[in-house]
Design a protein around this motif. Structure first.
Motif, PDB file in Angstrom:
ATOM      1  N   THR A   1     -30.420   9.753  -9.689  1.00 44.22           N
ATOM      2  CA  THR A   1     -30.829   9.574 -11.079  1.00 44.22           C
ATOM      3  C   THR A   1     -29.637   9.754 -12.013  1.00 44.22           C
ATOM      4  N   ASP A   2     -28.820  10.787 -11.755  1.00 45.41           N
ATOM      5  CA  ASP A   2     -27.618  11.001 -12.568  1.00 45.41           C
ATOM      6  C   ASP A   2     -26.634   9.847 -12.398  1.00 45.41           C
ATOM      7  N   LEU A   3     -26.475   9.392 -11.158  1.00 40.24           N
ATOM      8  CA  LEU A   3     -25.545   8.305 -10.871  1.00 40.24           C
ATOM      9  C   LEU A   3     -25.944   7.031 -11.598  1.00 40.24           C
ATOM     10  N   SER A   4     -27.228   6.697 -11.556  1.00 34.45           N
ATOM     11  CA  SER A   4     -27.695   5.466 -12.204  1.00 34.45           C
ATOM     12  C   SER A   4     -27.597   5.572 -13.715  1.00 34.45           C
ATOM     13  N   ALA A   5     -27.846   6.771 -14.265  1.00 33.87           N
ATOM     14  CA  ALA A   5     -27.744   6.950 -15.719  1.00 33.87           C
ATOM     15  C   ALA A   5     -26.317   6.697 -16.196  1.00 33.87           C
ATOM     16  N   LEU A   6     -25.334   7.164 -15.434  1.00 34.01           N
ATOM     17  CA  LEU A   6     -23.940   6.938 -15.796  1.00 34.01           C
ATOM     18  C   LEU A   6     -23.542   5.485 -15.595  1.00 34.01           C
ATOM     19  N   ALA A   7     -23.927   4.926 -14.467  1.00 27.99           N
ATOM     20  CA  ALA A   7     -23.485   3.580 -14.115  1.00 27.99           C
ATOM     21  C   ALA A   7     -24.045   2.531 -15.069  1.00 27.99           C
ATOM     22  N   PHE A   8     -25.274   2.737 -15.528  1.00 31.62           N
ATOM     23  CA  PHE A   8     -25.910   1.751 -16.385  1.00 31.62           C
ATOM     24  C   PHE A   8     -25.804   2.092 -17.871  1.00 31.62           C
ATOM     25  N   ASP A   9     -24.992   3.065 -18.209  1.00 29.42           N
ATOM     26  CA  ASP A   9     -24.772   3.423 -19.607  1.00 29.42           C
ATOM     27  C   ASP A   9     -23.992   2.294 -20.290  1.00 29.42           C
ATOM     28  N   PRO A  10     -24.551   1.697 -21.368  1.00 23.94           N
ATOM     29  CA  PRO A  10     -23.833   0.600 -22.047  1.00 23.94           C
ATOM     30  C   PRO A  10     -22.439   1.001 -22.541  1.00 23.94           C
ATOM     31  N   ASN A  11     -22.232   2.311 -22.795  1.00 23.64           N
ATOM     32  CA  ASN A  11     -20.918   2.765 -23.248  1.00 23.64           C
ATOM     33  C   ASN A  11     -19.848   2.598 -22.169  1.00 23.64           C
ATOM     34  N   TYR A  12     -20.286   2.394 -20.925  1.00 26.73           N
ATOM     35  CA  TYR A  12     -19.344   2.165 -19.838  1.00 26.73           C
ATOM     36  C   TYR A  12     -18.881   0.712 -19.819  1.00 26.73           C
ATOM     37  N   ALA A  13     -19.493  -0.112 -20.662  1.00 26.37           N
ATOM     38  CA  ALA A  13     -19.062  -1.499 -20.920  1.00 26.37           C
ATOM     39  C   ALA A  13     -19.305  -2.456 -19.767  1.00 26.37           C
ATOM     40  N   LEU A  14     -20.137  -2.070 -18.796  1.00 23.64           N
ATOM     41  CA  LEU A  14     -20.516  -3.028 -17.758  1.00 23.64           C
ATOM     42  C   LEU A  14     -21.748  -3.820 -18.187  1.00 23.64           C
ATOM     43  N   PHE A  15     -22.539  -3.241 -19.073  1.00 24.50           N
ATOM     44  CA  PHE A  15     -23.751  -3.901 -19.548  1.00 24.50           C
ATOM     45  C   PHE A  15     -23.794  -3.896 -21.067  1.00 24.50           C
ATOM     46  N   LYS A  16     -24.464  -4.894 -21.610  1.00 25.46           N
ATOM     47  CA  LYS A  16     -24.782  -4.949 -23.024  1.00 25.46           C
ATOM     48  C   LYS A  16     -26.294  -4.814 -23.177  1.00 25.46           C
ATOM     49  N   VAL A  17     -26.735  -4.536 -24.396  1.00 21.03           N
ATOM     50  CA  VAL A  17     -28.163  -4.420 -24.648  1.00 21.03           C
ATOM     51  C   VAL A  17     -28.575  -5.396 -25.736  1.00 21.03           C
ATOM     52  N   THR A  18     -29.780  -5.909 -25.610  1.00 27.05           N
ATOM     53  CA  THR A  18     -30.330  -6.802 -26.618  1.00 27.05           C
ATOM     54  C   THR A  18     -30.884  -5.971 -27.773  1.00 27.05           C
ATOM     55  N   GLU A  19     -31.396  -6.646 -28.787  1.00 26.93           N
ATOM     56  CA  GLU A  19     -32.001  -5.938 -29.916  1.00 26.93           C
ATOM     57  C   GLU A  19     -33.204  -5.116 -29.475  1.00 26.93           C
ATOM     58  N   ASP A  20     -33.804  -5.495 -28.345  1.00 28.26           N
ATOM     59  CA  ASP A  20     -34.955  -4.762 -27.807  1.00 28.26           C
ATOM     60  C   ASP A  20     -34.532  -3.735 -26.765  1.00 28.26           C
ATOM     61  N   SER A  21     -33.232  -3.436 -26.715  1.00 25.67           N
ATOM     62  CA  SER A  21     -32.670  -2.432 -25.793  1.00 25.67           C
ATOM     63  C   SER A  21     -32.839  -2.818 -24.330  1.00 25.67           C
ATOM     64  N   LEU A  22     -32.823  -4.115 -24.050  1.00 27.46           N
ATOM     65  CA  LEU A  22     -32.876  -4.608 -22.676  1.00 27.46           C
ATOM     66  C   LEU A  22     -31.461  -4.944 -22.216  1.00 27.46           C
ATOM     67  N   MET A  23     -31.145  -4.649 -20.973  1.00 25.29           N
ATOM     68  CA  MET A  23     -29.769  -4.722 -20.500  1.00 25.29           C
ATOM     69  C   MET A  23     -29.490  -6.018 -19.740  1.00 25.29           C
ATOM     70  N   TYR A  24     -28.255  -6.493 -19.875  1.00 25.29           N
ATOM     71  CA  TYR A  24     -27.765  -7.633 -19.104  1.00 25.29           C
ATOM     72  C   TYR A  24     -26.248  -7.478 -18.978  1.00 25.29           C
ATOM     73  N   PRO A  25     -25.625  -8.106 -17.989  1.00 24.83           N
ATOM     74  CA  PRO A  25     -24.186  -7.900 -17.758  1.00 24.83           C
ATOM     75  C   PRO A  25     -23.346  -8.233 -18.985  1.00 24.83           C
ATOM     76  N   ASN A  26     -22.346  -7.410 -19.219  1.00 25.90           N
ATOM     77  CA  ASN A  26     -21.428  -7.626 -20.327  1.00 25.90           C
ATOM     78  C   ASN A  26     -20.424  -8.713 -19.952  1.00 25.90           C
ATOM     79  N   PRO A  27     -20.419  -9.849 -20.654  1.00 22.56           N
ATOM     80  CA  PRO A  27     -19.469 -10.922 -20.320  1.00 22.56           C
ATOM     81  C   PRO A  27     -18.014 -10.488 -20.418  1.00 22.56           C
ATOM     82  N   SER A  28     -17.745  -9.441 -21.195  1.00 23.79           N
ATOM     83  CA  SER A  28     -16.371  -8.980 -21.402  1.00 23.79           C
ATOM     84  C   SER A  28     -15.980  -7.850 -20.462  1.00 23.79           C
ATOM     85  N   SER A  29     -16.807  -7.542 -19.480  1.00 22.84           N
ATOM     86  CA  SER A  29     -16.546  -6.378 -18.625  1.00 22.84           C
ATOM     87  C   SER A  29     -15.215  -6.482 -17.896  1.00 22.84           C
TER      88      SER A  29
END
Length: 316
Positions: free
Chosen positions: A46-74
């Protein structure tokens, strides 16, 4: 946690399905007490996934509805090779969570859930685009319904990518020399939508699914549509705990029963807690702060309250 997980787990491949035991090491290098019979692993994952999927890590972006998808600039943030390695690892993290029935936080955009199933439907390009860039979607819809001469808008078959600086990219060979007209504007709209929904995140999505499908067979994921798959990943969309469901599927031992006054008080307090406090309680007991995807009847072992006898005040 993320770095340790990447170093020790990323090369397991399909062996990720096997049992993984977790041992925490303190800051002074000593092994912390606790035998991993499942709880430590769930807490670590749970801790690992929280860190890995944190948008601040810049691997994912979030939509206006807070839904995640890969960051094109990663790849510009982490470097191309490292970015791909991280996405493969994240795919394995999600695969292991699904395999073990561990609910984790990420709420994914519909377009990315389609990639995870391995059958993205290109008929949904514009709908998917509206979830990640509403302004661009509205502009394309304006062009689609524009009754004047599209050539007056001075558009060409190019798109501008903002990856720490704006760059122009052709949608077709020599696209900068091809103007958008009433005759080809539908093709232009399709190519722009495809570029933002598919092409810009294809490399990241392919890496993620390679890792995911090593742990979870693709055919298993195709048994579910996108909303059902999201429920399997993170449980109910709002993450709220159904206290009535939790109560009706709880077990009691050591002499407790559902009618015991202490049990009645316990459930009264739980019902009065805020959603965050209820999630903290659930995490304290089960190492997961989100309820099981199929409800508390599927929790194994079940939520159990046990009476512990105290003979002396010093035992409290």
């Amino acid at each position: 946690v993320l770095e340790d997980g990447l170093i020790h787990l990323n090369n397991l491949g399909r062996n990720m399905r096997q049992r993984i035991c977790v041992n925490y090491i303190s800051d002074v290098g000593t092994s912390e007490s606790g035998v991993d019979v499942g709880g430590l692993f769930k807490e670590f994952w749970t801790d690992l996934s929280a860190l890995a999927f944190d948008p601040n890590y810049a691997l994912f972006k979030v939509t206006e509805d807070s839904l995640m998808y890969p960051n094109p600039s990663s790849k510009f943030v982490h470097g191309g090779d490292i970015s791909i390695t991280l996405f493969e690892f994240l795919g394995r993290i999600l695969g292991k969570a699904l395999y073990e029935g561990i609910t984790i936080q990420p709420q994914f955009a519909h377009l990315f859930l389609s990639f995870l199933r391995g059958d993205h439907n290109y008929l949904h390009l514009l709908t998917d685009l509206s979830t990640i860039d509403k302004q661009l979607y509205n502009n394309l819809m304006f062009l689609k319904t524009y009754e004047g001469d599209a050539a007056d808008l001075c558009l060409t078959f190019t798109v501008a990518n903002d990856d720490f600086g704006v760059t122009e990219q052709n949608l077709i060979p020599n696209g900068a020399d091809v103007e958008v007209t009433n005759g080809n504007k539908r093709r232009y709209i399709y190519l722009v939508a495809k570029h933002h929904v598919c092409d810009r995140i294809k490399e990241q999505s392919d890496a993620f699914t390679r890792g995911l499908w090593e742990v979870i067979d693709r055919s298993w994921l195709r048994l579910f549509n996108e909303p059902e798959l999201q429920v399997l990943i993170s449980g109910a969309s709002d993450g709220k705990i159904d206290v009535a469901d939790m109560k009706s599927n709880s077990k009691y031992s050591g002499g407790y029963s559902q009618l015991d006054r202490n049990i009645v008080r316990f459930w009264s307090v739980v019902s009065s807690l805020t959603p965050k406090q209820q999630a903290d309680l659930l995490r304290f007991v089960t190492s997961c702060e989100r309820p099981p995807p199929l409800g508390f009847s599927s929790m194994n072992p079940p939520f159990t309250i046990q009476r512990v006898g105290i003979m002396r005040d010093g035992d409290k």
